[in-house]
Write an enzyme that holds these catalytic residues in place. Structure first.
Site, short mmCIF file in Angstrom:
data_model
loop_
_atom_site.label_atom_id
_atom_site.label_comp_id
_atom_site.label_asym_id
_atom_site.label_seq_id
_atom_site.Cartn_x
_atom_site.Cartn_y
_atom_site.Cartn_z
N TYR A 68 0.98 -1.35 -0.04
CA TYR A 68 0.24 -0.06 0.17
C TYR A 68 0.77 1.20 -0.09
O TYR A 68 0.66 2.39 -0.52
CB TYR A 68 -0.93 -0.01 1.27
CG TYR A 68 -1.96 0.91 1.28
CD1 TYR A 68 -3.10 0.92 0.59
CD2 TYR A 68 -1.74 2.00 2.29
CE1 TYR A 68 -3.90 2.10 0.72
CE2 TYR A 68 -2.79 3.25 2.48
CZ TYR A 68 -3.80 3.05 1.71
OH TYR A 68 -4.91 4.05 2.01
N LYS A 100 0.93 4.07 -2.71
CA LYS A 100 0.56 5.64 -2.56
C LYS A 100 1.76 6.52 -2.69
O LYS A 100 1.51 7.65 -2.95
CB LYS A 100 -0.05 5.39 -1.12
CG LYS A 100 -1.32 4.72 -0.95
CD LYS A 100 -2.57 5.20 -1.87
CE LYS A 100 -3.77 4.71 -1.62
NZ LYS A 100 -4.85 5.19 -2.47
P1 NAP Z 1 -13.54 2.15 1.03
O1 NAP Z 1 -14.65 2.92 2.06
O2 NAP Z 1 -13.13 0.77 1.38
O3 NAP Z 1 -14.22 2.47 -0.36
C1 NAP Z 1 -13.39 2.04 -1.44
C2 NAP Z 1 -14.10 2.45 -2.65
O4 NAP Z 1 -12.98 2.03 -3.69
C3 NAP Z 1 -15.27 1.76 -3.18
O5 NAP Z 1 -16.09 2.63 -3.75
C4 NAP Z 1 -15.10 0.67 -3.93
O6 NAP Z 1 -16.36 0.20 -4.63
C5 NAP Z 1 -14.13 0.96 -4.79
N1 NAP Z 1 -13.08 0.04 -5.14
C6 NAP Z 1 -12.17 -0.70 -4.82
N2 NAP Z 1 -11.77 -1.30 -5.35
C7 NAP Z 1 -12.25 -1.10 -6.93
C8 NAP Z 1 -11.94 -1.94 -7.95
N3 NAP Z 1 -11.28 -2.58 -8.35
N4 NAP Z 1 -12.78 -1.16 -9.00
C9 NAP Z 1 -13.80 0.02 -8.73
N5 NAP Z 1 -14.04 0.38 -7.49
C10 NAP Z 1 -13.19 -0.23 -6.43
O7 NAP Z 1 -12.32 3.04 1.22
P2 NAP Z 1 -11.90 4.74 1.71
O8 NAP Z 1 -11.62 4.49 3.17
O9 NAP Z 1 -13.08 5.66 1.44
O10 NAP Z 1 -10.87 5.10 0.86
C11 NAP Z 1 -10.76 5.79 -0.39
C12 NAP Z 1 -9.46 6.29 -0.92
O11 NAP Z 1 -8.82 6.81 0.00
C13 NAP Z 1 -8.34 4.85 -0.85
O12 NAP Z 1 -7.70 5.04 -2.26
C14 NAP Z 1 -7.75 4.81 0.09
O13 NAP Z 1 -6.60 4.17 -0.11
C15 NAP Z 1 -7.45 6.14 0.48
N6 NAP Z 1 -7.36 6.30 1.78
C16 NAP Z 1 -8.21 6.07 2.86
C17 NAP Z 1 -7.81 6.37 4.12
C18 NAP Z 1 -8.73 5.91 5.26
O14 NAP Z 1 -8.41 6.21 6.52
N7 NAP Z 1 -9.92 5.55 5.14
C19 NAP Z 1 -6.58 6.80 4.58
C20 NAP Z 1 -5.71 7.27 3.51
C21 NAP Z 1 -6.00 7.07 2.18
P3 NAP Z 1 -17.39 -0.78 -4.18
O15 NAP Z 1 -18.16 -0.38 -3.18
O16 NAP Z 1 -17.98 -1.08 -5.58
O17 NAP Z 1 -16.41 -1.95 -3.68
#
Ligand code: NAP
Length: 248
Positions: free
Chosen positions: A155, A159
């Site tokens: 990851y 990133k």
């Molecule tokens: P999340 O709640 O797990 O949601 C993930 C999203 O990505 C969902 O809409 C999912 O679609 C979509 N997705 C995953 N794999 C996919 C694929 N192969 N094709 C199409 N869509 C896909 O994640 P989140 O926490 O909101 O994170 C969003 C972004 O922020 C990510 O890039 C993550 O790395 C980054 N981020 C998050 C955090 C945190 O603390 N949450 C911190 C740093 C960075 P489905 O619903 O259809 O599965």
């Protein structure tokens, strides 16, 4: 009148968490929003929420980890809408493990989903944006791409690469009026972080100077700014929204 009136935005990962909050904020500010997730069923909730805000919206089911699927989706989208003005690459996954226990598949799928997807969407979607001499690209990285983290080498690699990649395209696209920036969230309450144990969450909390976890809307506010006309002089920037976690 909203900041994004008349713009067409595409947000990947728009069904849940951070991507959903970004999609809703862009819609609230006047954009038409194309919402990408793995299935139409997962994306429809965001589309309905956008429509109830008065925004035009459409769900697309695309596996962002598959470059050919992204290319075909971009061809369809450009045929239908002509151009996308704001592209937010937010879809992402993690598959955490210590390096010596990490499978090839866990390495590959995280790199394909979190990094290769940015390459594919930008390559196949942005020609009309460049021709129009106005555009906003926002790639969602992570504070982990800046600091690294034991158990997240795949990851962190993806990133961190998103940051170098974005700075490079920011330089390539700047002469055409298209900006490219990164948002690096810290710990945000979504499905991705819900699985962490209370003990790990407590340890993370101690590393956050502001001493609370962020919400998806905290990221959406930053994305909406970077997508706005007011951000015309911001490119190649990494906006950390992390409660101060990445401070040196
Ligand atoms: P999340 O709640 O797990 O949601 C993930 C999203 O990505 C969902 O809409 C999912 O679609 C979509 N997705 C995953 N794999 C996919 C694929 N192969 N094709 C199409 N869509 C896909 O994640 P989140 O926490 O909101 O994170 C969003 C972004 O922020 C990510 O890039 C993550 O790395 C980054 N981020 C998050 C955090 C945190 O603390 N949450 C911190 C740093 C960075 P489905 O619903 O259809 O599965």
């Amino acid at each position: 009148m909203g900041d994004h009136d008349g713009r067409t935005a595409l947000v990947t990962g728009a069904s849940r968490g951070i991507g959903r909050a970004i999609a809703l904020q862009l819609g609230r500010e006047g954009a038409r929003v194309l919402c990408v997730s793995r299935s139409l069923a997962s994306g429809e909730g965001t589309v309905e929420a956008l429509r109830s805000l008065g925004a035009e919206a459409r769900a697309y089911a695309v596996d962002v980890a598959k470059k050919t699927d992204v290319r075909v989706a971009c061809e369809d989208i450009l045929r239908e809408w002509g151009r996308v003005d704001i592209l937010v690459n937010c879809a992402g996954i993690n598959r955490d493990n210590l390096l010596l226990r990490m499978s090839d598949d866990d390495w590959d799928v995280v790199l394909r989903t979190d990094l290769d997807s940015c390459f594919a969407w930008i390559k196949h979607l942005c020609s009309p944006m460049l021709r129009n001499r106005w555009g906003r690209i926002i790639n969602v990285s992570s504070v982990i791409g800046i600091t690294g983290n034991a158990g997240q080498s795949n990851y962190a690699a993806a990133k961190a690469a998103v940051i170098g990649f974005t700075k490079s395209i920011a330089r390539e696209f700047a002469p055409r009026g298209v900006t490219a920036n990164v948002i690096a969230p810290g710990f945000i309450r979504t499905d991705m972080t819900a699985a962490l144990s209370g003990k790990i969450s407590g340890q993370i909390l101690e590393q956050i100077p502001l001493r609370f976890f962020g919400e998806p809307d905290d990221i959406a506010m930053g994305a909406s700014f970077l997508a706005s006309s007011g951000a015309r002089y911001v490119t190649g920037h990494v906006l950390t929204i992390d409660g101060g976690m990445a401070m040196a």
